[in-house]
Design an enzyme around this catalytic site. Sequence first.
Site, PDB file in Angstrom:
ATOM      1  N   HIS A   1      -2.139  -2.945  -2.553  1.00  0.00           N
ATOM      2  CA  HIS A   1      -1.417  -2.050  -3.458  1.00  0.00           C
ATOM      3  C   HIS A   1       0.094  -2.259  -3.376  1.00  0.00           C
ATOM      4  CE1 HIS A   1      -0.367   2.167  -4.926  1.00  0.00           C
ATOM      5  NE2 HIS A   1      -1.172   1.725  -5.861  1.00  0.00           N
TER       6      HIS A   1
ATOM      7  N   LYS B   1       3.849  -3.724  -4.012  1.00  0.00           N
ATOM      8  CA  LYS B   1       4.629  -4.261  -5.131  1.00  0.00           C
ATOM      9  C   LYS B   1       5.941  -4.737  -4.547  1.00  0.00           C
ATOM     10  CE  LYS B   1       2.306  -0.481  -6.822  1.00  0.00           C
ATOM     11  NZ  LYS B   1       1.753   0.538  -5.933  1.00  0.00           N
TER      12      LYS B   1
ATOM     13  N   ASP C   1      15.051 -15.912  -3.059  1.00  0.00           N
ATOM     14  CA  ASP C   1      15.922 -16.760  -2.228  1.00  0.00           C
ATOM     15  C   ASP C   1      16.061 -16.244  -0.800  1.00  0.00           C
ATOM     16  OD1 ASP C   1      16.339 -18.445  -4.360  1.00  0.00           O
ATOM     17  OD2 ASP C   1      18.278 -17.572  -4.909  1.00  0.00           O
TER      18      ASP C   1
ATOM     19  N   HIS D   1       5.197   8.948 -10.985  1.00  0.00           N
ATOM     20  CA  HIS D   1       4.433   7.978 -10.194  1.00  0.00           C
ATOM     21  C   HIS D   1       5.137   7.627  -8.879  1.00  0.00           C
ATOM     22  CE1 HIS D   1       2.597   3.835  -9.512  1.00  0.00           C
ATOM     23  NE2 HIS D   1       1.527   4.572  -9.733  1.00  0.00           N
TER      24      HIS D   1
ATOM     25  N   LYS E   1       6.515   7.584  -5.035  1.00  0.00           N
ATOM     26  CA  LYS E   1       5.956   7.877  -3.720  1.00  0.00           C
ATOM     27  C   LYS E   1       7.128   8.117  -2.780  1.00  0.00           C
ATOM     28  CE  LYS E   1       3.332   4.439  -5.798  1.00  0.00           C
ATOM     29  NZ  LYS E   1       2.463   5.243  -6.606  1.00  0.00           N
TER      30      LYS E   1
ATOM     31  N   ASP F   1      13.924  17.160   6.216  1.00  0.00           N
ATOM     32  CA  ASP F   1      15.167  17.784   6.705  1.00  0.00           C
ATOM     33  C   ASP F   1      16.426  17.129   6.147  1.00  0.00           C
ATOM     34  OD1 ASP F   1      13.584  19.471   8.206  1.00  0.00           O
ATOM     35  OD2 ASP F   1      13.848  18.370  10.076  1.00  0.00           O
TER      36      ASP F   1
END
Length: 397
Positions: free
Chosen positions: A146, A148, A153, A315, A317, A322
């Site tokens: 999953h 991405k 370089d 979408h 995450k 704190d």
Amino acid sequence: MGSFATVCVIILIIVLWGYIDFHIGKYIHRKRWKTREYPIRDGKLELITNGSDLYQAYFSDLQAATSTIHILFYIVKNDRFSQAFFEALKKQAIKGVKVRLLLDWFGGRSVPKQWIKEARAVGIHIAYCHKPRLPFLMFSLQQRNHRKITIIDGQVGYLGGYNIGKEYIDLDPELSPWRDYHVRLIGEAVADLEQEFLMDWERATGDAFQIIQPSPSRFDMEHRLYPSEGVDVENMLIQLIEKAKTSLVIGTPYFIPPRRLFSAIEAAMDRGVNVTVLVPNKSDHPLVKEASFRYLRRILAKDGIVYQFENGFFHAKVIVIDGKICDIGTANFDYRSILLNHEINCFIYERAFIAEVEAALAEDIRHSTRLKLENLYSLPLGARWKEGISYIIKGLL
């Protein structure tokens, strides 16, 4: 034995085989897995929350590449934007840049074979990872890569929630505008990101390559990468939550936390931590929204705050603790990401960057409605049915 009974027996055998296959495969995977830890690094991090902004910078970096482009995406679609992505890679390969593209077998299944053929013809190396395989077919079918990530370089890295497809640049009317969090990074951690790509590439192809070390960084934004493969990430998140003293903010498209992780959230609330959860009101899956209701009721019952994002599809995450620790990456707050998939997250300790993340969250909350406990006790019959079904299969959502 009648035909109906025979069919029932066959179905029972298939279900039993699938259950045994999945759990034995998962057990063996956990026993073989070895923890990989990277140190805290210095560098420069840039938060990008809009698909158009992200891909303007992303394609510019691709065009500037002179030696290598390494890319792993969970999803690449069959649409005009995905085709433009392939065309950009082909142009660089023709110039002599070494391009390696790794796709998850499930998430990349819609990429046309003709695109693959044309890309390989100009020298692009393409491989698929996480193909279903024996002896544990059901387990391997469910475990996905999953991640991405992109490394250009050996100097510039990307990771976060965006994949390649028209919905990510707001061209899907059902899910637009698409709200996500992605990080562009420069500095020492780029080599760590490339190391993770190398491991995934080598497992998929059997081939290795030399990692390019990043140039010395002039920046001092502290962060570290945390790769996971369905093992130990729950413990890591629990440790972070146990450190919370005043506030815990969780932004996720799917709020379906495993039991121990959710217990840690409830324990934090019991000791006075203010918990806020931001989820989308719109869903891109027929069951995941309803699967979260059981957990959101308990959050609300303990005086936690839940917001439902209304301005398109959320979408991202993200976790902020704190105002001192921030987690952005590829892992959703659900069973699949935490206990099954290959993911990679970035833990960030730079206060200025975290303040920027908090500002982005505040903006998203302004485009949200606050969910009330009574809303979840007056659901229509269809939603209640979905909630019941989703609870049974929550580990596979």
